[in-house]
Design a protein around this motif. Structure first.
Motif, mmCIF file in Angstrom:
data_model
loop_
_atom_site.group_PDB
_atom_site.id
_atom_site.type_symbol
_atom_site.label_atom_id
_atom_site.label_comp_id
_atom_site.label_asym_id
_atom_site.label_seq_id
_atom_site.Cartn_x
_atom_site.Cartn_y
_atom_site.Cartn_z
ATOM 1 N N TYR A 1 -2.320 -9.478 -6.868
ATOM 2 C CA TYR A 1 -2.776 -9.270 -5.495
ATOM 3 C C TYR A 1 -2.809 -7.776 -5.183
ATOM 4 O O TYR A 1 -3.786 -7.271 -4.615
ATOM 5 C CB TYR A 1 -1.849 -9.987 -4.498
ATOM 6 N N LEU A 2 -1.762 -7.048 -5.536
ATOM 7 C CA LEU A 2 -1.684 -5.615 -5.258
ATOM 8 C C LEU A 2 -2.709 -4.832 -6.066
ATOM 9 O O LEU A 2 -3.367 -3.930 -5.543
ATOM 10 C CB LEU A 2 -0.275 -5.103 -5.573
ATOM 11 N N LEU A 3 -2.862 -5.184 -7.330
ATOM 12 C CA LEU A 3 -3.780 -4.454 -8.200
ATOM 13 C C LEU A 3 -5.239 -4.688 -7.839
ATOM 14 O O LEU A 3 -6.108 -3.903 -8.226
ATOM 15 C CB LEU A 3 -3.531 -4.843 -9.664
ATOM 16 N N SER A 4 -5.505 -5.752 -7.093
ATOM 17 C CA SER A 4 -6.886 -5.992 -6.667
ATOM 18 C C SER A 4 -7.328 -4.983 -5.614
ATOM 19 O O SER A 4 -8.513 -4.875 -5.307
ATOM 20 C CB SER A 4 -7.035 -7.411 -6.119
ATOM 21 N N ASN A 5 -6.381 -4.240 -5.051
ATOM 22 C CA ASN A 5 -6.706 -3.148 -4.130
ATOM 23 C C ASN A 5 -6.995 -1.905 -4.973
ATOM 24 O O ASN A 5 -6.108 -1.379 -5.652
ATOM 25 C CB ASN A 5 -5.543 -2.894 -3.175
ATOM 26 N N GLU A 6 -8.220 -1.418 -4.925
ATOM 27 C CA GLU A 6 -8.631 -0.311 -5.793
ATOM 28 C C GLU A 6 -7.901 0.989 -5.508
ATOM 29 O O GLU A 6 -7.916 1.904 -6.336
ATOM 30 C CB GLU A 6 -10.140 -0.094 -5.681
ATOM 31 N N ALA A 7 -7.248 1.091 -4.351
ATOM 32 C CA ALA A 7 -6.494 2.304 -4.043
ATOM 33 C C ALA A 7 -5.188 2.373 -4.821
ATOM 34 O O ALA A 7 -4.606 3.452 -4.971
ATOM 35 C CB ALA A 7 -6.191 2.376 -2.547
ATOM 36 N N ILE B 1 -2.878 3.796 5.233
ATOM 37 C CA ILE B 1 -2.429 4.760 4.227
ATOM 38 C C ILE B 1 -3.129 4.567 2.877
ATOM 39 O O ILE B 1 -3.478 5.546 2.210
ATOM 40 C CB ILE B 1 -0.890 4.746 4.073
ATOM 41 N N LEU B 2 -3.386 3.324 2.471
ATOM 42 C CA LEU B 2 -4.100 3.115 1.213
ATOM 43 C C LEU B 2 -5.567 3.546 1.315
ATOM 44 O O LEU B 2 -6.067 4.222 0.401
ATOM 45 C CB LEU B 2 -3.983 1.657 0.766
#
Length: 304
Positions: A257-263, A207-208
């Motif tokens: 950790y979450l913000l490191s995902n660019e989506a 989904i991301l």
């Protein structure tokens, strides 16, 4: 080190950081921003959820604490405040406090429609807009996909008329991702809101990546796993290597950790405590973990 003591240390360190730039040369007073989907509009990466925390009465000390939460949000450049009719008096409290602070127009306000039937949805959304004192709602979302086929038609009409700026859908369990993906592919959705945390990473599978491909902005709820993550690390020392990505608390560890995902466009943890709001916001300052470091973070959490 628990979160309370970590925040005390952060406050002391922050006295120096707030004066200018950190060791990486990044602005240490404002959080980073990311673009909203395919628009040119930028959104701060850390916001505020209001489930339970803003569902209060008229107690002056409780309201003053929440006013300070909103003040801290703005002082670090944050703007996203997410609510819902499901959250009791939260919409009303957000509207009252932000109006008294004079920051209604500075906030990116998001709420939801959480009922069945066209007219019931219209009535509820009108009330939400009135309660939150926002002339034009920034984001109206269909809460947990309830009667989404009906509400999506109204939302498209309202967006065309200029009554709302963005359309979104939400859910809080991974089992709904399949339905959300189907809607993302078939409807003009601007935002999705979903559950994602370092110990619940199903969102990373499809989904991301889909949201990134389609240019759909992403809000993250339950970033601390409903508080469970803090129970796991209670009494545990933050690893020394966390300093490599400008991390000074477990709360920042989980959010970075979450913000490191660019989506991911914005995480929206809820809080009623100003010092926790500051701690959350500082996750949006400085560097983010590399892919290799993210793997190390996951393994650490698994071992606890």
């Amino acid at each position: 080190m628990d979160r309370r003591n970590a925040v005390k240390l952060l406050s002391a360190a922050g006295a120096g950081l707030s004066l200018g730039f950190n060791s990486m040369g990044l602005d240490a007073t404002k959080i980073r921003t990311r673009v909203i989907g395919n628009t040119n509009e930028m959104l701060p990466v850390v916001g505020l959820g209001t489930w339970q925390t803003f569902d209060i009465g008229s107690n002056s000390s409780e309201r003053e604490a929440l006013s300070n939460v909103l003040r801290e949000l703005r002082s670090y450049g944050g703007s996203v405040v997410d609510s819902s009719p499901m959250y009791g008096r939260s919409e009303e409290v957000v509207g009252d406090l932000s109006s008294k602070l004079g920051i209604v127009n500075d906030l990116f306000m998001a709420t939801k429609v959480w009922t069945s039937g066209k007219q019931a949805g219209i009535n509820q959304m009108n009330q939400s807009i009135q309660l939150m004192k926002k002339a034009r709602m920034d984001l109206m979302q269909i809460h947990n996909l309830l009667d989404w086929q009906t509400h999506i038609k109204t939302l498209k009409d309202w967006k065309e008329q200029g009554r709302i700026r963005h359309i979104g859908i939400t859910h809080y369990v991974s089992g709904a991702f399949g339905r959300m993906e189907s809607i993302m592919k078939s409807e003009p959705i601007d935002f999705i809101q979903l559950n994602y945390s370092i110990d619940s990473r199903e969102a990373e599978n499809t989904i991301l990546p889909l949201a990134k491909d389609l240019g759909i902005a992403v809000l993250i709820n339950r970033p601390y796993g409903g508080g469970y993550l803090f129970k796991k690390v209670k009494g545990k020392q933050l690893p020394e290597w966390a300093k490599e990505f400008d991390c000074a608390s477990w709360g920042q560890f989980f959010l970075k950790y979450l913000l490191s995902n660019e989506a991911v466009t914005c995480v929206i943890p809820g809080t009623s405590k100003p010092h926790h709001m500051v701690d959350n916001l500082k996750a949006g300052i400085g560097t983010l973990p590399s892919p290799k470091m993210k793997g190390k973070m996951v393994e650490l959490v698994k071992s606890l």
